[in-house]
Design a protein around this motif. Structure first.
Motif, short mmCIF file in Angstrom:
data_model
loop_
_atom_site.label_atom_id
_atom_site.label_comp_id
_atom_site.label_asym_id
_atom_site.label_seq_id
_atom_site.Cartn_x
_atom_site.Cartn_y
_atom_site.Cartn_z
N LEU A 1 0.84 -1.20 0.00
CA LEU A 1 0.00 0.00 0.00
C LEU A 1 0.87 1.24 0.00
CD1 LEU A 1 -2.66 -1.09 2.63
CD2 LEU A 1 -2.85 -1.20 0.14
N ASP A 2 0.34 2.32 -0.56
CA ASP A 2 1.05 3.60 -0.63
C ASP A 2 0.84 4.34 0.69
OD1 ASP A 2 2.21 5.99 -1.21
OD2 ASP A 2 1.02 6.40 -3.01
N VAL A 3 1.95 4.58 1.43
CA VAL A 3 1.86 5.23 2.73
C VAL A 3 1.34 6.66 2.59
CG1 VAL A 3 3.14 5.94 4.79
CG2 VAL A 3 3.69 3.78 3.65
N ASP A 4 1.79 7.36 1.56
CA ASP A 4 1.32 8.74 1.36
C ASP A 4 -0.19 8.79 1.14
OD1 ASP A 4 3.90 9.67 1.62
OD2 ASP A 4 4.31 9.56 -0.54
N GLU A 5 -0.70 7.82 0.40
CA GLU A 5 -2.14 7.78 0.17
C GLU A 5 -2.89 7.39 1.45
OE1 GLU A 5 -5.67 8.19 -1.92
OE2 GLU A 5 -3.62 8.78 -2.45
N LEU A 6 -2.27 6.52 2.27
CA LEU A 6 -2.88 6.14 3.54
C LEU A 6 -2.98 7.33 4.49
CD1 LEU A 6 -1.19 2.67 4.18
CD2 LEU A 6 -3.63 3.08 3.89
N GLN A 7 -2.01 8.23 4.41
CA GLN A 7 -2.05 9.42 5.26
C GLN A 7 -3.19 10.36 4.88
OE1 GLN A 7 1.82 11.22 5.03
NE2 GLN A 7 2.80 9.68 6.34
N ARG A 8 -3.62 10.30 3.63
CA ARG A 8 -4.70 11.18 3.18
C ARG A 8 -6.08 10.56 3.36
NH1 ARG A 8 -0.80 12.35 -0.92
NH2 ARG A 8 -1.68 10.73 -2.26
N ARG A 9 -6.17 9.24 3.15
CA ARG A 9 -7.48 8.59 3.19
C ARG A 9 -7.39 7.23 3.87
NH1 ARG A 9 -7.06 10.56 -2.07
NH2 ARG A 9 -8.51 12.28 -2.54
N MET A 10 -8.45 6.87 4.57
CA MET A 10 -8.58 5.53 5.15
C MET A 10 -8.71 4.50 4.04
SD MET A 10 -11.66 4.15 7.62
CE MET A 10 -11.39 5.44 8.83
N HIS A 11 -8.10 3.34 4.23
CA HIS A 11 -8.17 2.24 3.27
C HIS A 11 -8.85 1.05 3.91
CE1 HIS A 11 -5.57 4.73 0.94
NE2 HIS A 11 -5.16 3.77 0.11
N SER A 12 -9.57 0.30 3.10
CA SER A 12 -10.20 -0.93 3.57
C SER A 12 -10.40 -1.87 2.39
CB SER A 12 -11.54 -0.63 4.24
OG SER A 12 -12.47 -0.14 3.30
N PHE A 13 -10.37 -3.16 2.68
CA PHE A 13 -10.63 -4.16 1.66
C PHE A 13 -11.00 -5.47 2.34
CE2 PHE A 13 -6.05 -3.86 2.32
CZ PHE A 13 -5.74 -5.14 2.73
#
Length: 446
Positions: free
Chosen positions: A366-378
């Motif tokens: 997973l992209d850490v920078d993207e995780l800092q901006r938005r919550m991720h779930s799957f």
């Protein structure tokens, strides 16, 4: 012995019973007001079923006697409804107890042609209840008194009010015992009650019977005779059984079932309700508190048992729907929300991990920078399909029954195109506190 009597009447008693009785009486009065609302002129106005002559008015007192116009009748009738509502919620208990009694008595003296007998006991006991503290519990007065502080219990006025309250409750109980005892005695002297055929003859009077009573009498003759004799025995034994703490619950339950039978079999609903609620005075505050704790503990045990069984079943059934959610563990608000979601996650369908200290981020690439901006779930069964931001919120809400109400709003906001922007704005304003990663240059803003 005199000292024991003095101590008994000097202490506050029957406060919970009188408070519950106030609520029940208020509901019964409102039921009478509203159930007859469209027929109020027919029943109680001078132009209705009976003509209230000048001679009749001179023998009775009623607020409706002050004026014969329909406008004045409506004014008093609707004012009685308002007074009863204040009486029900327990506001200014002393004042509105008197007003509720006056307005109900005004209808009572004009209700002789539709009376079912229960209002006779009600009007007598409502007079005694004028002298009781019936707003100590479950009322606006009790909340206001708690906020202002109670009056001194050493004052003479307080002690006098307690004594009057206890005697008034005692008079209500004595009145109830008199009704039951003499009712049983009159039944005992009746030939139909002696030979066990009273219920049969009652079932033949269509005005005072329902099909269920007729069915029971025709198909269960032995049970009908048994109920006939039991009603006599219980009524005569009632004044003596209520004195015994062990027998009192059983005799009260028996009388409640008896009046439920009258309501169903004879259709005398208000009579049965009045007789049932009057028995609420028989229990002390300690007995009500014990009953409350017993119900609370029993309900908790049953709830825990049901939750365990349904949770185990639900966890097995919905395990394939479990999702992995990455949140910001350095955000205090996010952490609190995580704890709250765990409490609501009844079927354990969420697995929340922080992307700040989790090796799963690298495992799932997973992209850490993207995780800092938005919550991720799957879903754990399909890691390739990743939901981000507002979509992750929707995934969480669909898996928690307590949050299903929010799903339509999330869908609407997403269709309108503002859901994603709203989530990004809120996420950008969150406070981030690097736990265990601060050096001397860190500045924490509160």
């Amino acid at each position: 012995m005199l000292l024991n009597y003095r101590n008994f009447f000097m202490n506050e008693r029957f406060l919970i019973g009188t408070s519950i009785l106030r609520i029940c009486i208020g509901l019964i009065l409102l039921f009478n007001y509203f159930i007859h609302y469209k027929q109020r002129y027919f029943f109680w106005h001078e132009s209705g079923i009976n003509i209230y002559s000048t001679g009749y008015k001179s023998l009775t007192w009623s607020l409706y006697n002050l004026n014969s116009s329909a406008l004045f009748f409506d004014f008093i009738y609707h004012l009685g409804i308002i007074v009863t509502i204040f009486y029900l919620i327990g506001y200014k208990g002393r004042l509105f107890s008197i007003l509720a009694y006056l307005f109900f008595y005004s209808l009572y003296v004009r209700s002789f042609h539709i009376s079912d007998g229960g209002d006779n006991l009600l009007i007598v006991n409502m007079f005694f209840l004028l002298f009781t503290n019936n707003t100590a519990y479950f009322s606006l007065d009790s909340k206001m008194n708690n906020s202002r502080g109670k009056d001194s219990k050493d004052s003479l006025l307080y002690k006098l009010s307690v004594i009057i309250h206890n005697f008034a409750v005692l008079f209500c109980i004595i009145q109830l015992c008199i009704v039951y005892f003499f009712s049983g005695m009159y039944q005992l002297m009746g030939e139909m009650w002696q030979n066990g055929t009273a219920l049969y003859y009652i079932s033949q009077v269509r005005e005072f019977s329902r099909p269920i009573l007729d069915y029971m009498v025709n198909h269960y003759v032995g049970l009908t005779i048994l109920f006939t004799y039991l009603s006599i025995i219980i009524k005569i034994a009632f004044p003596f059984a209520v004195i015994n703490k062990r027998l009192k619950p059983f005799v009260v339950i028996a009388m409640i079932l008896f009046h439920i039978g009258i309501a169903i079999g004879m259709g005398l609903l208000t009579f049965s309700l009045i007789m049932i609620v009057m028995e609420l005075l028989l229990f002390t505050d300690q007995e009500y508190k014990k009953l409350y704790h017993f119900i609370k503990i029993s309900f908790r045990k049953i709830t825990i048992t049901i939750r365990r069984k349904t949770r185990r079943l639900g966890y097995v059934s919905f395990q394939h729907k479990q999702i992995l959610v990455f949140y910001d563990g350095w955000c205090p608000v996010c952490t609190n929300i995580k704890d709250y979601l765990y409490k609501l996650d009844y079927f354990r369908m969420l697995r929340l991990v922080s992307f700040r200290n989790s090796s799963l981020v690298q495992a799932y690439k997973l992209d850490v920078d993207e995780l800092q901006r938005r919550m991720h779930s799957f879903s754990l069964n399909d890691p390739s399909r990743i939901h981000r931001g507002i979509d992750s919120i929707a995934q969480i809400c669909t898996r928690i029954p307590y949050l299903w109400w929010a799903v339509p709003f999330i869908i609407i906001f997403k269709k309108m195109g503002i859901g994603g922007y709203l989530y990004d704005y809120i996420a950008s304003k969150r406070k981030v506190i690097p736990v265990g990663n601060c050096d001397d240059l860190c500045e924490l803003h509160h």
